[in-house]
Design a protein around this motif. Structure first.
Motif, short mmCIF file in Angstrom:
data_model
loop_
_atom_site.label_atom_id
_atom_site.label_comp_id
_atom_site.label_asym_id
_atom_site.label_seq_id
_atom_site.Cartn_x
_atom_site.Cartn_y
_atom_site.Cartn_z
N VAL A 1 -20.37 57.68 10.83
CA VAL A 1 -19.38 58.73 10.56
C VAL A 1 -20.10 59.99 10.10
N GLN A 2 -19.76 61.11 10.70
CA GLN A 2 -20.27 62.39 10.24
C GLN A 2 -19.11 63.19 9.65
N LEU A 3 -19.39 63.88 8.55
CA LEU A 3 -18.34 64.60 7.83
C LEU A 3 -18.70 66.07 7.72
N GLN A 4 -17.70 66.92 7.91
CA GLN A 4 -17.89 68.36 7.80
C GLN A 4 -16.82 68.91 6.86
N SER A 29 -10.28 56.06 10.13
CA SER A 29 -8.91 55.64 9.82
C SER A 29 -8.86 54.34 9.05
N SER A 30 -9.94 53.57 9.05
CA SER A 30 -9.96 52.31 8.31
C SER A 30 -10.80 52.42 7.04
N SER A 31 -11.17 53.63 6.68
CA SER A 31 -12.04 53.85 5.52
C SER A 31 -11.33 54.66 4.45
N ALA A 32 -11.74 54.42 3.22
CA ALA A 32 -11.29 55.27 2.13
C ALA A 32 -12.00 56.62 2.23
N ALA A 33 -11.34 57.65 1.72
CA ALA A 33 -11.93 58.98 1.68
C ALA A 33 -11.84 59.52 0.25
N ALA A 34 -12.76 60.36 -0.09
CA ALA A 34 -12.77 60.88 -1.46
C ALA A 34 -13.40 62.26 -1.49
N TRP A 35 -13.14 62.93 -2.60
CA TRP A 35 -13.78 64.21 -2.89
C TRP A 35 -14.51 64.08 -4.22
N PHE A 36 -15.71 64.58 -4.25
CA PHE A 36 -16.51 64.68 -5.45
C PHE A 36 -16.93 66.13 -5.60
N ARG A 37 -17.40 66.48 -6.77
CA ARG A 37 -17.89 67.85 -6.97
C ARG A 37 -19.10 67.83 -7.89
N GLN A 38 -19.92 68.86 -7.70
CA GLN A 38 -21.13 68.96 -8.51
C GLN A 38 -21.33 70.41 -8.91
N ILE A 50 -8.51 58.50 -1.70
CA ILE A 50 -7.31 58.06 -0.99
C ILE A 50 -7.64 56.85 -0.13
N HIS A 51 -6.77 55.87 -0.19
CA HIS A 51 -6.92 54.65 0.61
C HIS A 51 -6.81 54.99 2.11
N SER A 52 -7.35 54.10 2.93
CA SER A 52 -7.32 54.34 4.37
C SER A 52 -5.90 54.57 4.90
N SER A 53 -4.92 53.92 4.30
CA SER A 53 -3.53 54.06 4.73
C SER A 53 -2.89 55.33 4.22
N GLY A 54 -3.50 55.94 3.21
CA GLY A 54 -2.89 57.10 2.58
C GLY A 54 -1.90 56.74 1.49
N ALA A 96 -16.39 62.39 1.10
CA ALA A 96 -17.12 61.14 1.30
C ALA A 96 -16.19 60.09 1.89
N VAL A 97 -16.78 59.16 2.60
CA VAL A 97 -16.04 58.08 3.24
C VAL A 97 -16.73 56.76 2.96
N GLY A 98 -15.96 55.72 2.72
CA GLY A 98 -16.54 54.42 2.46
C GLY A 98 -15.52 53.31 2.60
N PRO A 99 -15.94 52.08 2.40
CA PRO A 99 -15.07 50.93 2.64
C PRO A 99 -14.05 50.67 1.54
N VAL A 100 -14.28 51.21 0.36
CA VAL A 100 -13.44 50.89 -0.79
C VAL A 100 -12.93 52.17 -1.45
N THR A 101 -11.67 52.17 -1.84
CA THR A 101 -11.10 53.30 -2.57
C THR A 101 -11.55 53.19 -4.03
N ALA A 102 -12.45 54.07 -4.41
CA ALA A 102 -13.06 53.93 -5.73
C ALA A 102 -13.36 55.30 -6.32
N ARG A 103 -13.68 55.28 -7.61
CA ARG A 103 -13.99 56.52 -8.33
C ARG A 103 -15.48 56.77 -8.48
N ILE A 104 -16.31 55.85 -7.99
CA ILE A 104 -17.74 55.99 -8.16
C ILE A 104 -18.42 56.35 -6.84
N ALA A 105 -19.40 57.23 -6.93
CA ALA A 105 -20.06 57.73 -5.73
C ALA A 105 -20.75 56.64 -4.93
N GLN A 106 -21.24 55.63 -5.63
CA GLN A 106 -21.98 54.57 -4.95
C GLN A 106 -21.12 53.76 -3.99
#
Length: 121
Positions: A1-4, A29-38, A50-54, A96-106
């Motif tokens: 997955v590439q993100l812009q 569409s099957s992955s969680a998405a998130a926003w982080f800031r620095q 947000i969960h994959s389903s929204g 960011a995109v990943g398999p789990v809806t979580a609050r941690i960057a990892q």
């Protein structure tokens, strides 16, 4: 997955911005998405997820009630609507995109390049 990520900019305190994250690849569409800031000199912090389903969303305490995360799986897009912006919201925002809806960057294994948000007082 590439993100812009896009949509950042300079806004006055109290203003609004809508960040967008365009994803490529079939797994968005099957992955969680998130926003982080620095912010300069600080660690990367969780903003919203947000969960994959929204159907499930998480927010940081400072963003609750001001920020809204959403997604459009048909368009492979995720969004972060930010209202009532404050100078302390100034940072580079990353999607960011990943398999789990979580609050941690990892928990996220794909990251966009970041978009600068600057809120002036």
């Amino acid at each position: 997955v590439q993100l812009q990520a896009s949509g950042g900019g300079l806004v006055q305190a109290g203003g609004s911005l809508r960040l967008s994250c365009a994803a490529s690849g079939p797994t968005f569409s099957s992955s969680a998405a998130a926003w982080f800031r620095q912010a300069p000199g600080k660690e990367r912090d969780f903003v919203a997820a947000i969960h994959s389903s929204g159907g499930v969303t998480y927010y940081t305490d400072s963003g609750q009630g001001r920020f809204t995360i959403s997604r459009d799986n048909a368009k492979n897009m995720a969004y972060l609507q930010m209202n009532s912006l404050k100078p302390e919201d100034t940072a580079v925002y990353y999607c960011a995109v990943g398999p789990v809806t979580a609050r941690i960057a990892q928990s996220y294994n794909y990251w966009g390049q970041g978009t600068q948000v600057t809120v002036s007082s």
